[in-house]
Design an enzyme around this catalytic site. Structure first.
Site, mmCIF file in Angstrom:
data_model
loop_
_atom_site.group_PDB
_atom_site.id
_atom_site.type_symbol
_atom_site.label_atom_id
_atom_site.label_comp_id
_atom_site.label_asym_id
_atom_site.label_seq_id
_atom_site.Cartn_x
_atom_site.Cartn_y
_atom_site.Cartn_z
ATOM 1 C CG HIS A 1 29.119 30.692 29.498
ATOM 2 N ND1 HIS A 1 30.019 30.315 28.521
ATOM 3 C CD2 HIS A 1 29.864 31.203 30.513
ATOM 4 C CE1 HIS A 1 31.252 30.584 28.925
ATOM 5 N NE2 HIS A 1 31.186 31.123 30.133
ATOM 6 C CG ASP B 1 34.026 34.183 35.113
ATOM 7 O OD1 ASP B 1 34.013 35.008 36.045
ATOM 8 O OD2 ASP B 1 34.457 34.442 33.976
ATOM 9 C CG ASP B 2 31.484 29.678 33.788
ATOM 10 O OD1 ASP B 2 31.377 30.830 33.331
ATOM 11 O OD2 ASP B 2 32.256 28.828 33.301
ATOM 12 C CG HIS C 1 35.933 29.067 35.429
ATOM 13 N ND1 HIS C 1 37.244 29.295 35.062
ATOM 14 C CD2 HIS C 1 35.161 29.632 34.459
ATOM 15 C CE1 HIS C 1 37.277 29.967 33.915
ATOM 16 N NE2 HIS C 1 36.023 30.182 33.531
ATOM 17 C CG HIS D 1 29.879 35.037 32.988
ATOM 18 N ND1 HIS D 1 30.753 35.796 32.237
ATOM 19 C CD2 HIS D 1 30.316 33.752 32.878
ATOM 20 C CE1 HIS D 1 31.685 35.015 31.728
ATOM 21 N NE2 HIS D 1 31.431 33.768 32.080
ATOM 22 C CE1 TYR E 1 33.097 29.472 25.960
ATOM 23 C CE2 TYR E 1 31.332 30.902 25.130
ATOM 24 C CZ TYR E 1 31.777 29.664 25.599
ATOM 25 O OH TYR E 1 30.880 28.615 25.722
#
Length: 281
Positions: free
Chosen positions: A156, A101-102, A246, A152, A193
């Site tokens: 965020h 992720d991210d 991540h 995503h 989250y």
């Protein structure tokens, strides 16, 4: 009147009727285009006699091109509105899904891609649009190497605190930049989250995306140590699980090192690292 004269007259009348039908058809076709486009029908030039060619007005040749400046955007796929995200994937044997992720982040994502390529496995990257905008070459590499790029959001945020319009903007803007870079719109979505609500499921489905969460949370964002991350993956591994790690959002050097250690162990244990398949309804 002779027989020949009668036959000639009949043929003449038939030609006149055919010519009249053709003229009516042409006029009807012009009228149809005028109805669709709002333009006045273009009168055909006379079939005989001297003709003068005039430059067409812009409104007259708008109908000519049938292609645009790029490929048409595909309509979002029909997706059911879910009430909860998928936590596992179905499949035969000991399958497992790795997700990151991210990102993408030029400091860590290339190392993760290198490891995945070394072991010839595919993974899923849930990217943030603002990171894609600055690192398009990494997303292009993901596509080239067969990985799945998921949505995503753009920045965020905690979606459950946003209006429906802002949630859609976060999702749709990311879909657009991924399509521009990756060549396809995302088929999967993950809420930042893990904060889901009815609007996220509805809007994700409208944009053609299925919701995917995770089974194993490595908590690598807390930088617990490389050994701890490896232990969490090894202890949680089971057929169909989805591993969350991540590749951006902070110092992800532990995540990079942990992947290099646990990926070959998973493969040696008989796990097949894969990506989920979409079943459209």
């Amino acid at each position: 009147m002779t027989k020949d004269q009668s036959l000639t007259g009949l043929l003449t009348r038939r030609r006149a009727l055919l010519a009249g039908a053709a003229a009516v058809g042409a006029a009807g076709t012009a009228g149809l285009f005028a109805t669709v486009t709002g333009e006045k029908p273009i009168r055909p030039a006379p079939a005989a006699g001297p003709q003068t060619h005039r430059a067409l007005k812009p409104s007259a040749y708008r109908l000519e091109p049938l292609t645009g400046y790029g490929p048409p955007r595909a309509a979002p796929r029909r997706v059911l509105v879910r009430r909860r995200p998928f936590l596992r994937v179905s499949g035969r044997g000991r399958t497992i899904v790795l997700t990151f992720d991210d990102g993408p982040d030029p400091r860590y994502t290339p190392h993760i891609l290198d490891t995945l390529r070394e072991y010839d496995v595919r993974a899923m990257f849930f990217v943030c649009g603002e990171m894609v905008a600055d690192n398009k070459e990494l997303v292009a590499r993901m596509a080239d190497e067969g990985h799945v790029v998921g949505n995503h959001t753009w920045s965020h945020p905690l979606l459950t605190r946003l209006s429906r319009g802002r949630i859609r903007a976060e999702m749709e803007r990311t879909c657009d930049v991924v399509e521009e870079t990756y060549g396809e719109r995302p088929a999967w979505f993950r809420a930042p989250y893990g904060a889901w609500n009815r609007a996220t499921f509805q809007l994700g489905a409208e944009l053609g995306m299925e919701p995917l969460a995770w089974t194993i949370d490595t908590l690598d964002w807390t930088t617990p140590g490389t050994g701890t991350i490896i232990h969490r993956v090894a202890n949680g591994a089971a057929p169909g699980v989805v591993v969350l790690s991540h590749d951006a959002g902070g110092d992800r050097s532990q995540s990079v090192r942990a992947l290099r250690a646990y990926l070959p162990r998973l493969l040696d244990s008989g796990y097949f690292v894969t990506v989920p398949e979409r079943k459209y309804r």
